[in-house]
Design an enzyme around this catalytic site. Structure first.
Site, PDB file in Angstrom:
ATOM      1  CG  ASP A  17      -2.117  -0.868   1.068  1.00  6.73           C
ATOM      2  OD1 ASP A  17      -2.414  -1.240  -0.085  1.00  6.73           O
ATOM      3  OD2 ASP A  17      -2.769  -1.189   2.080  1.00  6.73           O
ATOM      4  CE1 TYR A  64       4.059  -6.418   3.671  1.00  6.13           C
ATOM      5  CE2 TYR A  64       3.233  -8.671   3.744  1.00  6.13           C
ATOM      6  CZ  TYR A  64       3.349  -7.458   3.093  1.00  6.13           C
ATOM      7  OH  TYR A  64       2.764  -7.279   1.864  1.00  6.13           O
TER       8      TYR A  64
END
Lengths: 251, 251
Positions: free
Chosen positions: B51, B108
Site C-alpha cells: 500500500d 513482513y
C-alpha cells in the site's frame, strides 16, 4: 543554575548547528523552544558545531536558568521540538561546567553504503565501487597521533592552530553491511572528518598509496588531500567528559 | 524467456506498488525504466502489492523478454531508477515460473521506535508510551494458525476468502532498541499487518486483554479490532519460493 542537555538531531533540514542570519539552524530551533517553555530568553552553548547536513546522535549543550528544573522539561521539549531534534537527558551541573571547554574528546562516525540502498541514501554515502578496507585501515592508523592536521582543514578559517590529538581511527562493518569510519580526537578542524574520509576512500580505490597518504598528512596542505565526502554520511556520535561532572541527572 | 528480479524500495514517495492512473507507483517507475533499457514495452508481475507508503526490503517481480540478458541489466537499471528503488539480482527462470503464484509465503516486519528518534521518524512508528511486550507476544501467538482473518481485513475488497495460514508472529528488540514485529503467512489480506499491529499495541497498552484479543480474531469483523498502525513502519522483508526455482542467477 547550570544545566546540561543531551540531545540528537538529523541535520538534513538544517544549515548546520550554529545560529546564523536567514538560515534555519539547530541552535536557533532549540533556543526558541526552550525559551518559550521557560518563558525567558535562553542561550545554549554546545560541545561543538556541526556543518550543514551533518547529524548528531549524541550532542551536549549547556544553558543557565535560575529555577530548579525537572525531567518534565524533556517531555515538553520533545513535544515542542520538530521530529528531527530529540532531547534525552537533563543534568544539573556545577556552575562552572561548560559543554565545550569541559569536553575532553569528540567521536564521529561516517557511514558508507557499498550498494544502492533505498533506505539510506539520506543517512549514508552510497558508494558502490569496490574499496580495499584493509588498506583504508592501514592508512587510518597513520592518523592516530598528536599532530598538525592542516591537510584536512577547511582553508581560511580563523582557528589559531591545526594541532589535534587523534586517539582512534578505524573502519568496521556494521550489521547492515555498511562501512563505518570511527574517529575520536580532542578536537576537530572544520571539514576534517569529511576530508579524511574522502582521502581514505581514494586509498581504498588504489588511487593513493599508504605512503602517499602519509605524505599528505605531512604536507599540512589542504590541496594535497582528496575531495570531501558528502555531509549526510557524517554523525557526531559522542562527546566525552569527566564522569564526575555528571553527578545529578534530573529524572 | 522469463526473468525474476529481486529488488527493494522505499515506499515514502509512492502511492503503493501497483500501477494506477494519475498517481506515481513503484510498478510504473520500474516498467518505465526497464522498457527504456530493453527498448520494448515490458510489464512486470510482482509477488504482491504494498500500500501507499509501505516499504519492501525484498520483493520479487517477473517479466518476459525474448533475448538473453546478463547482470549488466542490474547496473543499468540501478543507474536509471531513482534513489529509492534498487535492484539486486536477476534470474533466468523456467517459462511457467510466476512471481505471485509460486510464492509460498511472505514475511513482513513492522518497526516501532519506543523513543523520539530523529533518524527513524520516516522508517518506524515513533510510539513512546510504555508497551508490555510479553503480553503482545502472548497475543501474537494466537495469530499462528490457519483461519479467517477478516477481523484484520480492509472492508469492501473483492477477495474471495479471508483464510490465511499464519506461520510466524512475534515481537523482538533490534540493535537500535526498536520493537520489531515479524509475521509470515501464505498470504495477507489488505491492511492486515497494520491492523494486527494496531490491535497488538492496544494489548501492550493494557486496553485489550489477551482474551479480548482472541475474541477479536474469532469475531472475523474488522470493526472489533484496533486502528491501523501507520504505513511507514511496515516492510515486506521476504518472499519465499521453492529453492529449485532459482537455478540460474545471471552474474
Amino acid at each position: 543554575m547550570r544545566y546540561f542537555l543531551e540531545l540528537a538531531y538529523n541535520g538534513k533540514n538544517y544549515f548546520g548547528y550554529q545560529i546564523q542570519p536567514n538560515q534555519i539552524s539547530v541552535q536557533e530551533v532549540i533556543e526558541d523552544r526552550l525559551s518559550k517553555i521557560l518563558r525567558k530568553q535562553i542561550s545554549i552553548v554546545a560541545a561543538g558545531r556541526t556543518d550543514t547536513g551533518v547529524h548528531a546522535k549524541r550532542m551536549f549543550v549547556h544553558f543557565d536558568y535560575e529555577e530548579e528544573l525537572t525531567a518534565e522539561i524533556i517531555k515538553k521539549l520533545n513535544s515542542f521540538l520538530p521530529k528531527d531534534i530529540a532531547v534525552y537527558h537533563l543534568f544539573l551541573m556545577d556552575e562552572e561546567a561548560h559543554a565545550r571547554f569541559d569536553a575532553t574528546s569528540r567521536s564521529y562516525n561516517y557511514y558508507i553504503s557499498p550498494f544502492k540502498d533505498p533506505f539510506s541514501y539520506e543517512s549514508a554515502w552510497i558508494f558502490n565501487r569496490e574499496l580495499n578496507v584493509d588498506k583504508m585501515n592501514e592508512a587510518a592508523k597513520l592518523l592516530i597521533k598528536q599532530g598538525d592536521f592542516g591537510s584536512f582543514a577547511k582553508l581560511h578559517t580563523d582557528v589559531k592552530t591545526n594541532i589535534c590529538d587523534v586517539r582512534e581511527a578505524f573502519w568496521r562493518k556494521n550489521e547492515n553491511n555498511q562501512l563505518v569510519f570511527q574517529i575520536t580526537a580532542d578536537r576537530f578542524l572544520r571539514n576534517m572528518v569529511r576530508a579524511i574520509v574522502g582521502t581514505l576512500v581514494e586509498v581504498g580505490l588504489g588511487k593513493i598509496s599508504i605512503q602517499e597518504f602519509n605524505d599528505i598528512i605531512e604536507q599540512k596542505n589542504r590541496s594535497s588531500a582528496g575531495a570531501s565526502a558528502p555531509a549526510h554520511g557524517l554523525y557526531l556520535v559522542d562527546v566525552q567528559y569527566s564522569k564526575e561532572l555528571f553527578k545529578n541527572e534530573l529524572k
